[in-house]
Design a protein around this motif. Structure first.
Motif, PDB file in Angstrom:
ATOM      1  N   ARG A 193      41.430  15.163  68.649  1.00 21.51           N
ATOM      2  CA  ARG A 193      41.078  14.952  70.045  1.00 21.51           C
ATOM      3  C   ARG A 193      40.195  13.719  70.199  1.00 21.51           C
ATOM      4  N   HIS A 196      38.919  14.054  81.976  1.00 19.74           N
ATOM      5  CA  HIS A 196      39.282  15.470  81.888  1.00 19.74           C
ATOM      6  C   HIS A 196      39.299  15.979  83.319  1.00 19.74           C
ATOM      7  N   HIS A 256      48.790  21.456  80.473  1.00 21.84           N
ATOM      8  CA  HIS A 256      48.612  21.783  79.055  1.00 21.84           C
ATOM      9  C   HIS A 256      47.353  22.624  78.836  1.00 21.84           C
ATOM     10  N   GLU A 257      46.440  22.091  77.995  1.00 15.81           N
ATOM     11  CA  GLU A 257      45.275  22.864  77.578  1.00 15.81           C
ATOM     12  C   GLU A 257      44.260  23.051  78.684  1.00 15.81           C
ATOM     13  N   THR A 279      44.691  10.899  77.576  1.00 13.66           N
ATOM     14  CA  THR A 279      44.551  10.150  76.338  1.00 13.66           C
ATOM     15  C   THR A 279      45.060   8.721  76.440  1.00 13.66           C
ATOM     16  N   ARG A 298      37.897  10.116  67.158  1.00 16.23           N
ATOM     17  CA  ARG A 298      38.715  11.330  67.096  1.00 16.23           C
ATOM     18  C   ARG A 298      38.008  12.359  66.237  1.00 16.23           C
ATOM     19  N   SER A 317      40.832  15.037  77.657  1.00 12.75           N
ATOM     20  CA  SER A 317      41.956  15.979  77.614  1.00 12.75           C
ATOM     21  C   SER A 317      43.249  15.228  77.347  1.00 12.75           C
ATOM     22  N   ARG A 318      44.262  15.958  76.912  1.00 11.04           N
ATOM     23  CA  ARG A 318      45.529  15.360  76.527  1.00 11.04           C
ATOM     24  C   ARG A 318      46.148  14.538  77.658  1.00 11.04           C
ATOM     25  N   SER A 319      45.967  14.988  78.889  1.00 14.96           N
ATOM     26  CA  SER A 319      46.563  14.285  80.021  1.00 14.96           C
ATOM     27  C   SER A 319      46.010  12.875  80.196  1.00 14.96           C
TER      28      SER A 319
END
Length: 286
Positions: free
Chosen positions: A261, A241, A76-77, A280, A256, A276-278
């Motif tokens: 985020r 991250h 992703h990001e 969360t 948040r 990071s999203r991975s």
């Protein structure tokens, strides 16, 4: 269509698993096959499969070490190319190994015993489908016949539980591996200092250096996060991250920001660390 990669150094085992998967999950697409751990990592980076079936013992790079490297691939990001890949499920393939099977039975990750038997593989497929559906926010498939409801269902790749399990398995596969780091030798200005690992609040990497931050000192080392993951005790550090590790005892809280985020506050330091999203899933309920 769900896409998968099979990694096993024995061609007959790859053929047998592919055939069994065709029986229990006919819509699954096998996008690539790897003969060793290095090929598994490279092909995962190339094809971005949803599931990777990894033989736990392979020459050159074991399935355990390959899994650790796959967990570090950008998602992703985190990807400089902006690739829309959420990561993958890891399923280990193993001949009967009491230590490994006992670890897998704790429910942190799934496994298939060699040779792959249809009923056991069907159970694994059902679990994987439910996890993938849950992650996508859709209805999950129910338990397979005779399977317990998913109370201790295996967890996704980016969790401290899986990192700790992989570290334990790596030691089991390589008992001669060096002990975990207790000191960091780092550059502080023009001097080199020995920093106790327990005093490190967090590590942040860029392309060339990794910043080592304590409550009183900021230092630099030439060691990427993926190497630190091999050398640190992952019961003490969490990866939040692809470029950040944080000492769990230094986490003051998680909030948040306006973009939704997750942000980690650090005890005794003003730095705010983005999750990071991975990763969360580390802070459930946030």
């Amino acid at each position: 269509m769900i896409r998968a990669l099979i990694a096993d150094d024995e061609r007959l085992m790859r053929d047998q698993l592919r055939a069994r998967l065709g029986e229990v999950w006919p819509e699954l697409e096998i996008v690539a096959e790897a003969r060793n751990g290095l090929e598994a990592v490279a092909l995962t980076e190339q094809h971005h499969p949803d599931i990777v079936f990894l033989d736990i013992r392979m020459p050159g790079l074991t399935g355990v070490d390959a899994a650790r490297q796959i967990a570090q691939l950008p998602t992703h990001e985190e990807s400089p190319q902006g690739d829309d890949w959420p990561g993958c499920e890891i399923v280990f393939i193993t001949a009967y190994d009491q230590y490994a099977v006992e670890a897998f039975e704790q429910g942190v990750v799934d496994y298939v015993l060699k040779p792959a038997e249809r009923e056991r593989l069907l159970t694994t497929v059902q679990r994987v489908k439910r996890r993938m559906a849950a992650r996508a926010g859709g209805p999950a498939a129910g338990p397979a016949a005779g399977e317990e409801p998913a109370g201790g269902a295996p967890l996704p790749a980016h969790t401290p539980e899986l990192q700790q399990l992989l570290q334990k398995l790596a030691v089991q596969l390589n008992p001669a591996a060096p002990p975990k780091l207790e000191w960091i030798q780092a550059n502080v200005g023009a001097t080199i200092q020995m920093i106790p690992v327990d005093e490190v609040l967090f590590f942040i990497s860029d392309e060339k250096y990794t910043r080592v931050q304590t409550a009183t000192t900021e230092a630099l080392i030439r060691k990427p996060i993926k190497e630190l993951l091999e050398e640190l005790d992952m019961t003490k550090f969490w990866q939040i991250h692809r470029s950040t590790l944080v000492n769990t005892r230094a986490i003051a809280g998680v909030t948040r920001d306006l973009r939704g985020r997750q942000i980690v506050s650090v005890k005794g330091h003003p730095q705010k660390l983005e999750v990071s999203r991975s990763f969360t899933g580390l802070f459930k309920g946030m």
